[in-house]
Design a protein around this motif. Structure first.
Motif, mmCIF file in Angstrom:
data_model
loop_
_atom_site.group_PDB
_atom_site.id
_atom_site.type_symbol
_atom_site.label_atom_id
_atom_site.label_comp_id
_atom_site.label_asym_id
_atom_site.label_seq_id
_atom_site.Cartn_x
_atom_site.Cartn_y
_atom_site.Cartn_z
ATOM 1 N N THR A 263 21.300 -14.747 -20.533
ATOM 2 C CA THR A 263 21.990 -15.366 -21.671
ATOM 3 C C THR A 263 22.339 -14.319 -22.713
ATOM 4 O O THR A 263 23.404 -14.380 -23.338
ATOM 5 C CB THR A 263 21.113 -16.458 -22.308
ATOM 6 N N ALA B 152 16.903 -16.521 -22.326
ATOM 7 C CA ALA B 152 16.890 -15.894 -21.001
ATOM 8 C C ALA B 152 17.619 -14.559 -21.063
ATOM 9 O O ALA B 152 18.553 -14.380 -21.855
ATOM 10 C CB ALA B 152 17.550 -16.810 -19.984
ATOM 11 N N LYS C 183 9.089 -10.853 -18.669
ATOM 12 C CA LYS C 183 10.349 -10.754 -17.927
ATOM 13 C C LYS C 183 11.396 -10.014 -18.742
ATOM 14 O O LYS C 183 12.152 -9.183 -18.205
ATOM 15 C CB LYS C 183 10.856 -12.148 -17.560
ATOM 16 N N GLN C 184 11.456 -10.294 -20.039
ATOM 17 C CA GLN C 184 12.412 -9.615 -20.901
ATOM 18 C C GLN C 184 12.100 -8.120 -20.982
ATOM 19 O O GLN C 184 13.009 -7.279 -20.942
ATOM 20 C CB GLN C 184 12.391 -10.230 -22.297
#
Length: 356
Positions: free
Chosen positions: A136, A133, A101-102
């Motif tokens: 974040t 996240a 995802k990153q």
């Protein structure tokens, strides 16, 4: 090359310290928020090279040599150094060290033309905290302070930016929105273009249609007079002229006395599709203690929105409003952070339309 660290309560104050001590030729190496004595402050690391001997300018060859030296001197060398640093850093940005995802988020931001310096900062944050996240890591990079009555303590609000960016239309759109939401708000629209631009006529026309006060600032005394009568207004919106040549916002503000008004916030109006070099120039040209936010216009005409994040990272300024569409009514909204992230990741305009 001489390098020094500057700290101040705000980024604009820190930039002012840089200019005061190192001058306009200083190169910003880093710009981040740090904690000092329990309080958050802005820390800027800047560098400047010693003044080289300048060629004589009283001959044709001297003028040419001086111009070449000004444009391809240490600035070019430092640009090359930065490019080499980024070239060395990029291979170290090992995607395998990030979660799927990153990785996808970084690839998407790169397609949206987010600057490599910003991408490197995000990557380092994610790498240092593997379970972090994506949002974040992104949240500290961009803030929003909505442009509406009650969000800003100052009474005077000046709209600055390059010609054609949409300063006049943004001012009118916000004035119409404020008047619609709070009809009893006492607004004054003022123009400082010296009677040279057609924006003055447009501003005067809408002031008359809306029953709003209208003033012209042609000399320093005009602004002093407006400041004296400001008690009869709840908010004064000032349309500043586009600044040409080497003139910067601080110099213009000193000339007209705006720099002495402690009740003034300046909002930088920009489009997302200027080049990287132009954005860097704008950060330098419009830096000021009074610079408070960025207003983004013509979003419906943009192909990418990475510039919004790039400018927030470079300047530390919050986004205050987002403008879209050709009409003057219902085509601007006070900004929120969620609104900006939806624009960047989902290509959703503030009115809910999807930008192809």
């Amino acid at each position: 090359m001489r390098m020094k660290t500057f700290r101040a309560a705000t980024s604009t104050a820190a930039f002012a310290k840089v200019k005061s001590e190192l001058g306009d030729e200083a190169v910003i190496l880093s710009n981040k928020t740090v904690t000092e004595n329990g309080c958050k402050c802005c820390e800027i690391v800047a560098a400047v090279e010693g003044e080289p001997a300048r060629p004589r300018r009283n001959t044709r060859d001297g003028v040419m040599d001086a111009a070449l030296q000004d444009s391809v001197g240490w600035q070019r060398e430092w640009s090359q150094i930065k490019g080499q640093i980024m070239a060395l850093m990029k291979p170290q940005m090992d995607p395998s060290r990030l979660s799927p995802k990153q990785k996808i988020a970084l690839e998407y931001l790169e397609r949206e033309e987010v600057d490599e310096r910003v991408l490197t900062h995000i990557y380092c944050t994610l790498r240092e905290t593997p379970d972090c996240a994506v949002m974040t890591a992104l949240d500290p990079l961009l803030k929003a302070t909505p442009f509406k009555v009650g969000s800003w303590a100052n009474k005077f609000h000046a709209f600055a930016g390059p010609g054609g960016a949409g300063k006049t239309s943004s001012l009118i759109r916000l004035a119409l929105r404020i008047k619609k939401e709070r009809p009893r708000t006492r607004l004054c629209l003022a123009t400082a273009d010296g009677g040279r631009g057609k924006g003055r006529l447009v501003l005067k026309h809408y002031a008359e249609l809306g029953g709003l006060a209208f003033r012209e600032i042609i000399t320093r005394d005009d602004f002093a007079l407006l400041h004296q009568e400001s008690k009869q207004f709840d908010m004064v919106l000032i349309d500043l002229p586009g600044l040409s040549g080497a003139t910067n916002l601080e110099e213009w503000s000193c000339l007209y006395g705006l720099n002495e008004c402690r009740d003034l916030s300046v909002h930088l109006v920009l489009n997302p599709y200027y080049s990287r070099g132009q954005f860097e120039r704008f950060v330098d040209k419009y830096k000021s203690e009074q610079l408070a936010s960025v207003i983004w216009t013509k979003l419906d005409e943009a192909c990418t929105f990475g510039a919004i994040l790039n400018m927030a990272f470079a300047s530390g300024l919050p986004v205050s409003a987002l403008s879209y569409g050709p009409g003057l009514k219902n085509s601007i909204l006070p900004a929120s952070e969620e609104m900006v992230w939806r624009l960047l990741f989902m290509r959703t305009l503030p009115n809910g339309d999807i930008q192809p």
